[in-house]
Design an enzyme around this catalytic site. Structure first.
Site, PDB file in Angstrom:
ATOM      1  N   LYS A 183       0.883  -1.162   0.000  1.00 31.19           N
ATOM      2  CA  LYS A 183       0.000   0.000   0.000  1.00 31.19           C
ATOM      3  C   LYS A 183       0.920   1.212   0.000  1.00 31.19           C
ATOM      4  O   LYS A 183       1.580   1.514   0.982  1.00 31.19           O
ATOM      5  CB  LYS A 183      -0.897   0.027   1.234  1.00 31.19           C
ATOM      6  CG  LYS A 183      -1.862   1.213   1.187  1.00 31.19           C
ATOM      7  CD  LYS A 183      -2.237   1.703   2.558  1.00 31.19           C
ATOM      8  CE  LYS A 183      -2.708   3.150   2.534  1.00 31.19           C
ATOM      9  NZ  LYS A 183      -1.659   4.135   2.236  1.00 31.19           N
ATOM     10  N   GLY A 240       4.582   3.101  11.289  1.00 34.75           N
ATOM     11  CA  GLY A 240       3.818   4.344  11.369  1.00 34.75           C
ATOM     12  C   GLY A 240       3.349   4.623  12.782  1.00 34.75           C
ATOM     13  O   GLY A 240       4.010   4.246  13.754  1.00 34.75           O
ATOM     14  N   SER A 241       2.188   5.249  12.875  1.00 31.55           N
ATOM     15  CA  SER A 241       1.699   5.706  14.179  1.00 31.55           C
ATOM     16  C   SER A 241       1.116   4.554  14.993  1.00 31.55           C
ATOM     17  O   SER A 241       0.733   3.511  14.459  1.00 31.55           O
ATOM     18  CB  SER A 241       0.606   6.757  13.982  1.00 31.55           C
ATOM     19  OG  SER A 241      -0.546   6.141  13.435  1.00 31.55           O
ATOM     20  N   GLY A 244      -2.562   4.066  13.849  1.00 27.58           N
ATOM     21  CA  GLY A 244      -2.686   3.312  12.590  1.00 27.58           C
ATOM     22  C   GLY A 244      -2.318   1.851  12.768  1.00 27.58           C
ATOM     23  O   GLY A 244      -3.029   0.955  12.303  1.00 27.58           O
ATOM     24  N   GLY A 245      -1.217   1.612  13.455  1.00 26.91           N
ATOM     25  CA  GLY A 245      -0.755   0.236  13.644  1.00 26.91           C
ATOM     26  C   GLY A 245      -1.747  -0.575  14.463  1.00 26.91           C
ATOM     27  O   GLY A 245      -2.044  -1.728  14.143  1.00 26.91           O
ATOM     28  N   GLU A 264       5.636  -1.500  13.515  1.00 26.38           N
ATOM     29  CA  GLU A 264       6.657  -0.733  14.237  1.00 26.38           C
ATOM     30  C   GLU A 264       6.051   0.644  14.417  1.00 26.38           C
ATOM     31  O   GLU A 264       5.760   1.326  13.436  1.00 26.38           O
ATOM     32  CB  GLU A 264       7.947  -0.739  13.409  1.00 26.38           C
ATOM     33  CG  GLU A 264       9.158  -0.264  14.165  1.00 26.38           C
ATOM     34  CD  GLU A 264       9.407   1.194  13.928  1.00 26.38           C
ATOM     35  OE1 GLU A 264       8.943   2.009  14.764  1.00 26.38           O
ATOM     36  OE2 GLU A 264      10.048   1.513  12.917  1.00 26.38           O
ATOM     37  N   CYS A 301      11.936   7.338  14.084  1.00 26.93           N
ATOM     38  CA  CYS A 301      11.283   6.614  15.167  1.00 26.93           C
ATOM     39  C   CYS A 301      12.229   6.439  16.341  1.00 26.93           C
ATOM     40  O   CYS A 301      11.794   6.124  17.441  1.00 26.93           O
ATOM     41  CB  CYS A 301      10.745   5.265  14.698  1.00 26.93           C
ATOM     42  SG  CYS A 301      11.798   4.446  13.533  1.00 26.93           S
ATOM     43  N   GLU A 392       4.419  10.847  22.348  1.00 28.08           N
ATOM     44  CA  GLU A 392       5.418  11.168  21.326  1.00 28.08           C
ATOM     45  C   GLU A 392       5.016  12.436  20.572  1.00 28.08           C
ATOM     46  O   GLU A 392       3.858  12.584  20.168  1.00 28.08           O
ATOM     47  CB  GLU A 392       5.539  10.005  20.331  1.00 28.08           C
ATOM     48  CG  GLU A 392       6.595  10.267  19.255  1.00 28.08           C
ATOM     49  CD  GLU A 392       6.754   9.113  18.259  1.00 28.08           C
ATOM     50  OE1 GLU A 392       5.968   8.151  18.329  1.00 28.08           O
ATOM     51  OE2 GLU A 392       7.676   9.203  17.431  1.00 28.08           O
TER      52      GLU A 392
END
Lengths: 528, 528
Positions: A183, A240-241, A244-245, A264, A301, A392
């Site tokens: 994606k 990603g965030s 989202g994860g 991650e 990250c 974060e």
């Protein structure tokens, strides 16, 4: 040339209605290319092709897969300048970073190719028969790692090369023997298309099955969810965030057949500065950390978002020196206006909390989409009591927590969410006195660093990029280094299987000459 | 002596109100002992103790943990006959099985102890620094497996020793360095208490920290759910039904911090009998499979519940021979009236489906809780169209599917749920012609067997006990063999860490003499 279409296997298709554009954050304008969202039919076709490709690709030899990965590296390099220009146009990152990240991506691909060429990564384990054993004969058993099926990869915003289209997730999944459906990240779809074209060229040149790779355009909510819920998809890689994860993890774990998601996600990467280091080397560490916090506009990250030390005069001096060093640094551009907006909101939210003071906030003139690097500070008690302070803030930001004493320092560390990294800044003479600090920090992170910075993630077998939740969704795996391949494989046993029908890795003669565990001894010798 | 209480660490506690009794299925009566459900406070105390124990236990050396595991084995043996009698009383299984399963349990414990003594299982991986590397120096990185924290183990109904209190899940978790909290299986709480007392004695004798092991009594819905949802619990091991395993998986994945669940669940273990074997060796395989289907009253997760072959005269002969062999076998007792009731319901449900015929159903007189072994048959088309026909019937049951041809056989295999095992019965001369059959079967299972039976799960490094969902919840791990330890560990990196503060496994001198991957070379030599 940019077509704006999806790669459904090797076919470019764009029958959808909805289109997207990417953004040039340096110029603060939309880019001109139009990218067409994959239709439901195109998604279905990509997944079906991947499933069909799996039946062939899983049986490709290590050499064949290595040739494919090396060809991808070659084709990416062959695009040359236009790819680097597209990367900079869509990310706002400088040319040097584009070159460096391309180099890292090539290195990752070639590392997996080397791993495949050596071949021992399959962890071949053989226990031969003992027909005379009492009370029952022992059967011959042989085990190796085999691929699990089509993988969906969600590219990251902050690494348009190294953690995107042909980045670590894709390279490790292809190395495992799993077809990949990417994606494309909406912030750099043009970069994604160019890299995808390199993968497709490489697949053709090395005779890989149609459907071994597809590259789709669309939103996480529609395209992403369709892919994760598709019964033919067998695992997911995501960078990603946390939001989202976790959404993908929830979708995947609620499927009739749950599938693994390796996500991650967030990390504030605590850095503990011990008293002697603070007393004797504060200028050095102030300068080093000013650089680490602002590197890549803080969009890593592993950015050190949390500095922990015991309060006092030495810490005050360090804060002053850090402020001076941070002020000297020229601000830089963020990846996208939305990332800049999130940065500002996150920073202001923390600034507005009770007890938070500003150590430094860059006050000079800055261009649109550029970030003002900022260091805030708070005392340990306030930090412990307010969970918002450990959220974060993605960007050139850090919060310096002034702890009362070692006991409070250990409490703060113990209460942190899982993190990718933890760092100890210390003089050799004092570290032995802080075993509790180290022990509590180790329990919360995937990688411990001594007298260094967390930014910079070496690609090598000893690297762990991952950590307790929510640093990653499953701390038992790494996203960086050749062992990242273990996310996409399962061990498989053959019992009493005819030698000539076994995979080459498990045959008596060991025709590939790989290292194997034979009757508990590690050896590359054949079985007589 | 049976106290009926919970082991909260080494303390026996039973402050609850609700009590349970176990059942003697051979005598068809309740047993007399009363077992008291763990209270909320007792559960909380067990988990808190486990978390505290983890801080110490994770740093125990391999030798210390090996001594603990060997001491558990010694203490189990020291209980002697009373333990075997309790096992038989609570399970209805015969004395010989109790002895055999105790032997297997002891072997498992000692296998993990041996693994710890050798020490190389931690997969130590070292990449030393290259200070002169351009453009950036390479930092020293060293990685090894470390334990993840307290583990909850749900014992199985069908292996009161080998997959229960001190079974494979407990042994592997303790070997990893993780404290264990067992939810005692309600069908054999007395056996569980006796084994738990052995673990507690062993922990004391080898100076293990208080709380390294607890054994709790209660229901899955209350006790089980409390444990899985507890924030200090870091992973779950389970052996049982799909419904139970999935419920725990859902709870664990919906936690704020999701945790891994390794659930080993249902399987019907397809067996494919190829034409030449059917023609030339049908009597041999009929006799072998009559034995395998009824072994242990069919109460094995590897019981062959599905026989697949191509229809014709040879298959009809095989069915007749299988019926004759199955009729000869004396029925045996099931574990519990509820398991017998489930067996009857499952069998009758499948018998009542359209197109299903009976090959054989034992019709002699049988005692209460004994099972009538049964083989049903159906044609391939009907089997493909009716998913009920592939439901597991736990007990001495199998369904013989008569396929039209190889194409239909492959379709049936491809549509099966994930399975622990798949078996091919074949003559050497024909197997090469059935690559599609093998390939599709491999994709659905964790272990492929040639000319054998799936029952009998060897404990060795090459064994995989696990498979695609729902055979297990994560096919990337095994529940049997020393590699079962990998479920409870995560890789951890040290960067630039002072040598004397590194774990012994990662120090330059390699004081433990373990095999390590040093700069990509597998070696047990020290670093100079």
């Amino acid at each position: 040339m940019i077509t704006g279409k999806n790669y459904i296997g090797s076919q470019l298709k764009g029958n959808g209605d909805k289109t997207y554009r990417t953004f040039n954050p340096q110029l603060n304008i939309e880019n001109l290319w139009e990218f067409t969202e994959a239709t439901h039919e195109e998604i279905e076709e990509a997944v079906t092709l991947a499933d069909q490709a799996f039946k062939i690709y899983k049986n490709c030899s290590g050499q064949e897969k290595a040739s494919f990965l090396n060809a991808i590296a070659d084709e990416i390099l062959a695009i040359g300048d236009p790819l680097l220009e597209m990367y900079c146009t869509e990310s706002g990152l400088p040319r040097g970073r584009a070159e460096g990240e391309r180099g890292r991506t090539i290195f990752q691909l070639r590392s997996f190719a080397d791993m495949l060429t050596v071949g021992s990564w399959v962890e071949a384990t053989l226990d031969t028969a003992i027909p005379e054993r009492q009370p029952l004969p022992k059967e011959d058993l042989r085990k190796m790692l085999v691929p699990i099926g089509p993988i969906v990869v969600f590219g990251s915003s902050n690494f348009p090369f190294a953690f995107s289209t042909a980045g670590g997730d894709t390279a490790s999944a292809l190395a495992a023997g799993c077809p990949v459906i990417v994606k494309s990240h909406s912030m750099h779809i043009g970069t994604g298309e160019m890299v995808a074209s390199a993968v497709i060229k490489a697949a053709k040149k090395t005779n890989m099955p149609e459907g071994v790779f597809s590259n789709l355009i669309g939103s996480g909510v529609v395209l992403g969810a369709s892919l994760v819920k598709h019964p033919l998809v067998k695992a997911v890689g995501f960078t990603g965030s946390i939001k989202g994860g976790r959404a993908l993890f929830n979708l995947a774990s609620q499927r009739p057949e749950p599938i693994p998601v390796f996500a991650e996600m967030g990390s504030i990467n605590p850095v503990v500065i011990l008293p002697n280091a603070l007393e004797n080397e504060s200028q050095k560490w102030a300068s080093t950390y000013a650089g680490s916090i602002t590197l890549g506009t803080g969009q890593f990250c592993t950015n050190p978002g949390l500095l922990l030390a015991i309060k006092g005069e030495n810490l005050n001096n360090f804060a002053t020196q850090l402020a001076e060093e941070v002020e000297k640094i020229t601000p830089s551009c963020m990846l996208h206006p939305s990332i800049k907006a999130d940065y500002d909101v996150g920073k202001e939210t923390i600034k507005s909390q009770k007890g938070v003071d500003t150590v430094v906030e860059y006050k000079g003139e800055i261009a649109a989409n550029y970030a003002s690097q900022t260091i805030l500070t708070v005392d340990g008690k306030t930090f412990l009591e307010n969970p918002t302070l450990s959220h974060e803030v993605f960007g050139p930001f850090s919060i310096l927590v002034q702890c009362d004493d070692e006991v409070q320092l250990v409490s703060i560390i113990s209460q942190l969410d899982g993190q990718l990294t933890g760092t100890i800044i210390s003089e050799d003479s004092e570290i032995g006195n802080y075993i509790n600090v180290i022990d509590s920090l180790q329990n919360r992170v995937g990688r411990l660093i001594f007298n260094g910075v967390p930014t910079g993630v070496e690609v090598c077998p000893s690297m762990i990029h991952g950590g307790p939740y929510p640093a990653s969704s499953d701390s038992r795996f790494t996203a960086v280094g050749i062992h990242a391949v273990k996310r996409w494989v399962r061990p498989f046993s053959f019992q009493n299987w005819p030698d000539k029908l076994l995979p080459l890795e498990l045959q008596n003669e060991n025709p590939l000459g790989i290292s194997r565990l034979v009757n508990t001894i590690q050896t590359s010798l054949p079985i007589l």
